[in-house]
Design a protein around this motif. Structure first.
Motif: not given
Ligand code: AMP
Length: 223
Positions: A10-13, A90-94, A110-111
């Protein structure tokens, strides 16, 4: 660099507008075989339907403001809990604020890694935003000042559009919001021990290599 762990990831950008989150998100999505969710794209899609909600969203986006929590949170959480995200995302913008980051934590999302794309020179970002066009068919993003914009490399379409919010009036507001509300989320993830900072300047494939190296260093993918 193709031997990928089987564990969900789980990825956050995180990064200012124009830092390449969307472009790198799509590349990573293809590479890792997990979905890329851009909350900006999601909101623009709703806005394009012309519904009452879409009109409300458009007013806020075009002026560079954030949309309300009541609008964004349910859509994001529904997507993250859906079957398509079972191998990761892949979460982009949040999250775009500490309270949105806390919301993910409270919802037990979980991140594994929060990747912050950093660009020290704001002028680079502004130039990228003012030159940004996207293919009307597949959404692939290009810089208008490159010859690529004649034909989309990805789908062959020959028409491109600009985002209404990529204008001189909205860009300063968006950059202000990034600094005051979104950048603190990097510290939030740093305190949790999952932040990696990546230099987002330079061409697409160089940034891609930097991100993959950061994921290898974190043992999230194999070399
Ligand atoms: P982006 O494509 O990520 O630059 O997002 C475009 C616009 O969508 C932003 O400037 C906001 O108006 C809105 N938006 C995207 N993500 C969020 C979010 N997490 N919270 C509130 N508004 C958002």
């Amino acid at each position: 660099m193709s031997d990928i762990n089987k564990k969900p990831i789980n990825i956050v950008l995180i990064g200012p507008p124009g830092s390449g989150k969307g472009t790198q998100g799509k590349i990573l999505s293809d590479f890792l075989g997990i979905p890329h969710i851009s909350t900006g794209d999601m909101l623009r899609a709703e806005s394009a339907t012309g519904s009452d909600l879409g009109k409300e969203i458009k007013l806020l986006i075009d002026k560079g403001y954030l949309v309300t929590e009541e609008i964004i949170r349910p859509s994001v959480i529904n997507f993250l809990r859906s079957e398509v995200c079972k191998k990761g995302f892949i979460l982009d913008g949040f999250p775009r604020s500490i309270s949105q980051a806390e919301f993910l934590t409270d919802e037990n999302i979980h991140i594994d890694v929060a990747t912050q794309l950093q660009i020290s020179d704001e002028n680079i970002v502004i130039k990228r935003l003012l030159n940004r066009v996207s293919c009307i068919k597949c959404g692939c993003v290009y810089q208008q000042n490159t010859k690529r914009t004649a034909v989309c490399y990805s789908c062959g379409a020959q028409e491109f559009k600009r985002r209404a919010e990529d204008c001189k009036e909205a860009i300063p507001k968006r950059l202000d919001i990034y600094k005051s509300k979104t950048e603190p989320t990097a510290k939030y993830y740093e305190d949790k021990g999952v932040l990696v900072r990546v230099d987002g300047s330079g061409c697409v494939w160089i940034v891609e290599k930097r991100i993959k190296k950061a994921l290898i260093d974190r043992c999230l993918i194999r070399d």
